[in-house]
Design an enzyme around this catalytic site. Structure first.
Site, PDB file in Angstrom:
ATOM      1  N   ARG A  23       0.844  -1.201   0.000  1.00 10.62           N
ATOM      2  CA  ARG A  23       0.000   0.000   0.000  1.00 10.62           C
ATOM      3  C   ARG A  23       0.874   1.245   0.000  1.00 10.62           C
ATOM      4  NH1 ARG A  23      -3.453  -2.073   3.591  1.00 10.62           N
ATOM      5  NH2 ARG A  23      -2.554  -0.984   5.361  1.00 10.62           N
ATOM      6  N   CYS A  44      -7.782 -16.466  17.199  1.00 13.41           N
ATOM      7  CA  CYS A  44      -8.549 -16.215  18.428  1.00 13.41           C
ATOM      8  C   CYS A  44     -10.019 -16.571  18.270  1.00 13.41           C
ATOM      9  CB  CYS A  44      -8.473 -14.750  18.818  1.00 13.41           C
ATOM     10  SG  CYS A  44      -6.894 -13.998  18.506  1.00 13.41           S
ATOM     11  N   ALA A 300      -2.587 -11.063  19.115  1.00 12.36           N
ATOM     12  CA  ALA A 300      -2.881 -10.639  17.744  1.00 12.36           C
ATOM     13  C   ALA A 300      -2.565  -9.178  17.464  1.00 12.36           C
ATOM     14  CB  ALA A 300      -4.349 -10.917  17.440  1.00 12.36           C
TER      15      ALA A 300
END
Lengths: 447, 447
Positions: A23, A44, A300
């Site tokens: 990006r 998760c 995470a």
């Protein structure tokens, strides 16, 4: 010709880095190796798939491999495993279906994640014994549970995975036994949280066996029992969740330094000790905001954030990966439990003189319907008054741990936290939010 | 003999100060004058009493007058009104049932609160026209609503009180019309919040009349209509909630300085310009954490905190009253809306160059059931990147405004907020909490 940005591992850290690099600079070639077939999935969420709250395993995938390839122009090579890193030559060796080839890199990110620890138990290989280490395993557990009429589940380990899987098994009307070697579940959350969670688990019919060591599993082909010290108890399914260990072999073999926690050592930009080699996510260390020391908290957000920062750094915009506070939150049936920073023992280990208070207060005004009791523990350093960490547990309001985490990032004292202008209206909080009440009481104790 | 600590006003600030002073030093004499009969009551709870969520008005009282007298040893004189302060002689003049007497003070706290503004409307005196300025009025509204079969309610003003009373009236199956002079409800929350709230109010059957001025009320003895610019519409009950003004006459008459907002000017310890005279709560200013300037945000936590600090200060432990961030939260039917700090217009007025983003994200992982869309606006200064303020609105998660408030207290930049290690697990948040997502997007815009 410039060599590509190569990423080893296609989950949170790896795909965040790959996506961000593309990006920021679409002209950069990005190659990602993922030895499995699943990428960018929410590990998760697996317990909630097993529980039945999530219909389809694919729902846990944020972006599909095809989307990474076509929409993000990332050269994603699933089913290919990096088996060697040569930091001097700046090449990795790749195993693709038994054939190996070399891939040069300009910059490399090791995002190999962590693996569920498999203790040296007898019978780990039996059918019906699971760790919850990846999507295929989650799929297998779900199938095992729904296709059989199981009576008893044994959960080994009272950490996140154990607690979440206990809830998942109970949802299938299976009698749940949870075995934890330590005196309490959720060890990193401290006793104040554990007491509340344990009582709640029992209320929901979970049979807790604390300070109970499991030594193995019995059964012919399929598991039928759990071996404890003095007896063997019956179990139709076993889920082992005793923690994870960082996947560091590849890095270690390449001469890249590991840190004190055993995960890959990194600097504030996620750089390893090898030039042009980064590491991020569950395999890497990060700096703790309170101690300033390297820590390993494989979660995470840390992985996503570090990956994203490294994607930015490799495209010429050096971006720190950020510090961690060891923040964690877990659902146990109707309870939310959360922690951040250093609790008393950890504070003492880090050289502070920790003082702690625990209070319980309603999440809403006392007269407003529907509030829940929130138990808040705060820990501060006696001398400086600096906040070190805290926990919260209750039927609502567990996200209020974020207030404590923000105070840690700001290096606030307890008095400064106490003076925060938090939001109050009767449906949302008492006038003094429970976190503020805890801060008030702790400030009084520090005087 | 030392003169007592005298407090004028027996609600949040006053009783907090009185209680804290007694707790810190039981030998201090504390005298509180309250011209009404209610003390230490939760004014914010009144709409929920009218709605029917709270059974008994007494439930809103935290501590009764009798408890203050007997258990806390406070000389609480209800039904007595201070009519004059003489800061030179250090005495106040008290009106008790028409008889006046003088009460000397060692230290004085002015905690006279604020009053509902009564605009110069015709017919304000009609039966069935209410402001919600105190407990007796709340009682009267509840009685009026439950004892009559009302068809139409007119709410004048779309601030907190207006929104909360709209919900309360709707709960009694009364057709609600809400009149707001400005283009949007909840002006201090900005348009992003207003858009969401207005749509939600309409969904719940509230007839919104924006940019609609009310000029008076009609009726013989009892109200029957609301006069608008071009027409008179029918209304069986009218609730006027167009804001509050600080009760400063007593202070002003005593030569005590008011600040730029019209409330009583105070320093960081809550001291007024008169020696040994403090002011706190809805009648007083406090320092804004972003601008450093005096501001007037008459809310409960500010009052409680300042009162408590002053109670500590007068017993010999000088304690700052803390800064405010202008944090506010309000429930509108199933929505929570919250704000903190400076939004774009306020940031510009304060001399910043504000940049703003608004994002919407789920409060939970996308695959986890029960999440709600949370709309988050963050505002930062272009040059410095410093966070100035923000808002959130959604069916759950409005308390996440506290994360933004903590960032303001810490003087964080948007990038620093973006790097906060907030709690994540699928039932509680996406990996990137919506506040972090907003910070990410805003940081990108600032680059």
């Amino acid at each position: 010709m410039t060599e590509p940005f190569v990423v080893i591992g296609g989950d949170a850290a790896g795909m965040s880095a790959a996506s961000k690099a593309k990006r920021e600079d679409p002209s950069v070639d990005v190659v990602v190796f993922e030895r499995g077939e699943w990428v960018s999935y929410a590990a998760c969420g697996m317990p909630y798939y097993v529980k039945g709250d999530v219909d389809d395993l694919d729902d846990l995938v944020t972006v599909t491999p095809e989307e990474f390839r076509t929409e993000r122009d990332i050269d994603l090579r699933t089913g290919e495993e990096v088996v060697d890193i040569d930091p001097d030559a700046e090449v990795v060796t790749v195993d693709a279906d038994g054939e190996t080839y070399e891939q040069p890199y300009g910059e490399l990110l090791i995002a190999t994640g962590a693996s569920a620890i498999e203790p040296p138990f007898d019978g780990l290989e039996l059918e019906g014994v699971f760790t919850i280490h990846d999507m295929d395993e989650a799929d297998a557990i779900e199938e095992y549970v729904t296709e059989r009429d199981l009576e008893t589940a044994a959960i080994v380990g009272g950490g996140y995975v154990g607690i979440e899987m206990a809830e998942a098994m109970a949802a299938h009307d299976i009698d749940v036994h949870l075995y934890e070697m330590l005196p309490h579940v959720l060890q990193p959350f401290g006793e104040d949280v554990a007491d509340v969670v344990e009582e709640h688990l029992r209320t929901h019919g979970v049979n807790l066996h604390l300070e109970t060591a499991v030594s193995g599993f019995t059964g012919a082909k399929r598991v039928g029992g759990v071996e404890l010290e003095d007896e063997t108890v019956s179990a139709d399914i076993v889920i082992v969740g005793v923690g994870v260990a960082p996947n560091v072999d590849l890095a270690e073999d390449a001469g890249i330094e590991l840190g004190p926690t055993g995960a890959i050592a990194t600097d504030e930009y996620g750089r390893t000790t090898a030039e042009n080699v980064f590491a991020a996510g569950d395999c890497a260390e990060a700096r703790h905001v309170v101690t300033g020391d390297p820590d390993h908290v494989p979660l995470a957000l840390t992985a996503n954030r570090a990956g994203r920062a490294i994607g930015q750094t490799v495209t010429g915009d050096p971006t720190p990966i950020g510090e961690i506070a060891g923040t964690a939150i877990v659902k146990a049936f109707d309870l939310g439990a959360a922690r951040t920073g250093l609790l008393e023992d950890q504070g003492r280990e880090a050289g502070f003189d920790p003082v702690s208070v625990t209070i319980s207060a309603s999440t809403r005004a006392h007269y407003y319907p529907g509030g829940a009791e929130l138990t808040v523990t705060l820990v501060a350093d006696r001398e400086s008054g600096r906040l070190l960490g805290g926990t919260v547990v209750g039927r609502e309001g567990a996200k209020r741990i974020d207030t404590v985490t923000m105070a840690l990032h700001a290096g606030m004292t307890v008095t400064e936290l106490q003076n925060a202008d938090l939001a109050y209206a009767p449906p949302f909080s008492p006038v003094w939010d429970p976190v503020l009440t805890a801060a008030k009481v702790l400030a009084g104790k520090l005087e």
